[in-house]
Design a protein around this motif. Structure first.
Motif, PDB file in Angstrom:
ATOM      1  N   ILE A 104    -107.728 -57.140   6.023  1.00 53.54           N
ATOM      2  CA  ILE A 104    -106.479 -56.389   5.505  1.00 53.54           C
ATOM      3  C   ILE A 104    -106.066 -57.055   4.214  1.00 53.54           C
ATOM      4  O   ILE A 104    -105.719 -56.422   3.222  1.00 53.54           O
ATOM      5  N   ILE A 105    -105.728 -58.624   4.560  1.00 53.71           N
ATOM      6  CA  ILE A 105    -105.282 -59.191   3.459  1.00 53.71           C
ATOM      7  C   ILE A 105    -106.222 -58.969   2.271  1.00 53.71           C
ATOM      8  O   ILE A 105    -105.459 -58.735   1.109  1.00 53.71           O
ATOM      9  N   THR A 106    -107.241 -59.224   2.249  1.00 50.77           N
ATOM     10  CA  THR A 106    -108.247 -59.300   0.992  1.00 50.77           C
ATOM     11  C   THR A 106    -108.119 -57.802   0.590  1.00 50.77           C
ATOM     12  O   THR A 106    -108.022 -57.606  -0.732  1.00 50.77           O
ATOM     13  N   SER A 107    -108.280 -56.873   1.419  1.00 51.53           N
ATOM     14  CA  SER A 107    -108.034 -55.719   0.735  1.00 51.53           C
ATOM     15  C   SER A 107    -106.986 -55.041   0.025  1.00 51.53           C
ATOM     16  O   SER A 107    -106.683 -54.674  -1.046  1.00 51.53           O
ATOM     17  N   LEU A 108    -105.743 -55.621   0.456  1.00 53.70           N
ATOM     18  CA  LEU A 108    -104.627 -55.451  -0.047  1.00 53.70           C
ATOM     19  C   LEU A 108    -104.376 -56.262  -1.262  1.00 53.70           C
ATOM     20  O   LEU A 108    -103.818 -55.813  -2.259  1.00 53.70           O
ATOM     21  N   ALA A 147     -96.041 -60.980  -7.526  1.00 54.33           N
ATOM     22  CA  ALA A 147     -95.144 -61.743  -6.358  1.00 54.33           C
ATOM     23  C   ALA A 147     -95.880 -61.517  -5.059  1.00 54.33           C
ATOM     24  O   ALA A 147     -96.012 -62.407  -4.056  1.00 54.33           O
ATOM     25  N   SER A 148     -96.228 -60.107  -4.889  1.00 50.56           N
ATOM     26  CA  SER A 148     -96.755 -59.628  -3.528  1.00 50.56           C
ATOM     27  C   SER A 148     -98.064 -60.186  -3.372  1.00 50.56           C
ATOM     28  O   SER A 148     -98.435 -60.811  -2.430  1.00 50.56           O
ATOM     29  N   ASP A 149     -98.896 -60.513  -4.589  1.00 48.49           N
ATOM     30  CA  ASP A 149    -100.162 -60.882  -4.299  1.00 48.49           C
ATOM     31  C   ASP A 149    -100.048 -62.673  -4.097  1.00 48.49           C
ATOM     32  O   ASP A 149    -100.877 -63.064  -3.265  1.00 48.49           O
ATOM     33  N   MET A 150     -99.066 -63.062  -4.753  1.00 47.58           N
ATOM     34  CA  MET A 150     -98.839 -64.670  -4.582  1.00 47.58           C
ATOM     35  C   MET A 150     -98.467 -64.810  -2.864  1.00 47.58           C
ATOM     36  O   MET A 150     -98.932 -65.636  -2.361  1.00 47.58           O
ATOM     37  N   GLY A 151     -97.568 -63.909  -2.359  1.00 49.22           N
ATOM     38  CA  GLY A 151     -97.358 -63.924  -0.923  1.00 49.22           C
ATOM     39  C   GLY A 151     -98.563 -63.906   0.046  1.00 49.22           C
ATOM     40  O   GLY A 151     -98.619 -64.382   1.082  1.00 49.22           O
ATOM     41  N   LEU A 152     -99.423 -63.012  -0.395  1.00 51.76           N
ATOM     42  CA  LEU A 152    -100.538 -62.518   0.447  1.00 51.76           C
ATOM     43  C   LEU A 152    -101.631 -63.635   0.561  1.00 51.76           C
ATOM     44  O   LEU A 152    -102.039 -64.032   1.646  1.00 51.76           O
ATOM     45  N   SER A 153    -101.556 -64.388  -0.781  1.00 48.30           N
ATOM     46  CA  SER A 153    -102.458 -65.688  -0.764  1.00 48.30           C
ATOM     47  C   SER A 153    -101.894 -66.825   0.180  1.00 48.30           C
ATOM     48  O   SER A 153    -102.599 -67.308   1.185  1.00 48.30           O
ATOM     49  N   GLU A 154    -100.724 -66.838   0.051  1.00 49.34           N
ATOM     50  CA  GLU A 154    -100.001 -68.012   1.028  1.00 49.34           C
ATOM     51  C   GLU A 154    -100.088 -67.799   2.517  1.00 49.34           C
ATOM     52  O   GLU A 154    -100.381 -68.571   3.194  1.00 49.34           O
ATOM     53  N   ILE A 155     -99.869 -66.474   2.926  1.00 48.85           N
ATOM     54  CA  ILE A 155    -100.245 -66.025   4.199  1.00 48.85           C
ATOM     55  C   ILE A 155    -101.233 -66.360   4.762  1.00 48.85           C
ATOM     56  O   ILE A 155    -101.639 -66.871   5.799  1.00 48.85           O
ATOM     57  N   ALA A 156    -102.242 -65.939   3.849  1.00 46.81           N
ATOM     58  CA  ALA A 156    -103.738 -65.925   4.207  1.00 46.81           C
ATOM     59  C   ALA A 156    -104.139 -67.302   4.273  1.00 46.81           C
ATOM     60  O   ALA A 156    -104.810 -67.693   5.302  1.00 46.81           O
TER      61      ALA A 156
END
Ligand code: FE2
Length: 178
Positions: A104-108, A147-156
């Motif tokens: 789901i993260i990679t898709s987002l 910022a949302s992309d960076m947040g997703l990378s971080e949580i991933a």
């Protein structure tokens, strides 16, 4: 409205803005579904945050259309449609919740990057057309997408991917015992 002929950069800007608008709307439909599919609390929170942010971004685009005295509807964004289809297809094929979360993260992030390209283009067109007021509004959204992309990378990297790796090892170990 669909398949309106394009003659100049203004027309291309309108096309891009309508594409982005439809893309944000499609995401508003899919995000509650992704929230249901998400397993971890962190991902659920991020999906919910993304949903609220998407509402703001859609409102911002509506403001732009009002400033331009143009209609927001008329374009269907096949790019986001395809990415959403891929998102659901991939998530449904993942048999472990932790791995599904990683998918789901990679898709987002794929959706984020598609949007970043679109907003970046719209900003460049708006500036070229001396509509710096519109470029400013679009830049606010582009910043949010980044910022949302960076947040997703971080949580991933810090939570979801390590859990997904572990779930793979557990699955393998279970199979070996059989
Ligand atoms: Fe967005």
């Amino acid at each position: 409205m669909k398949n309106v002929e394009i003659f100049d950069l203004y027309d291309l800007l309108m096309e891009q803005l309508r594409d982005l608008y439809d893309g944000e709307q499609q995401q508003l439909e899919i995000l509650p579904k992704l929230d249901e599919l998400a397993d971890s609390f962190e991902l659920e929170e991020i999906v919910e945050y993304h949903r609220k942010e998407t509402i703001r971004q859609k409102d911002r685009l509506e403001k732009i259309f009002r400033l331009l005295k143009e209609e927001p509807e008329g374009e269907s964004c096949d790019g986001i449609k395809g990415l959403i289809r891929e998102t659901l297809k991939l998530a449904r094929r993942c048999k472990n919740p932790e791995v599904r979360d990683a998918s789901i993260i990679t898709s987002l992030q794929h959706i984020n990057h598609y949007e970043m390209a679109g907003y970046g283009t719209a900003i460049a067109y708006a500036k070229q057309l001396n509509r710096h007021d519109l470029a400013e509004l679009l830049l606010e959204t582009l910043r949010e997408e980044k910022a949302s992309d960076m947040g997703l990378s971080e949580i991933a990297e810090n939570h979801i991917n390590p859990d997904a790796k572990w779930s793979f090892i557990v699955e393998k170990a279970g199979k070996e015992k059989v």
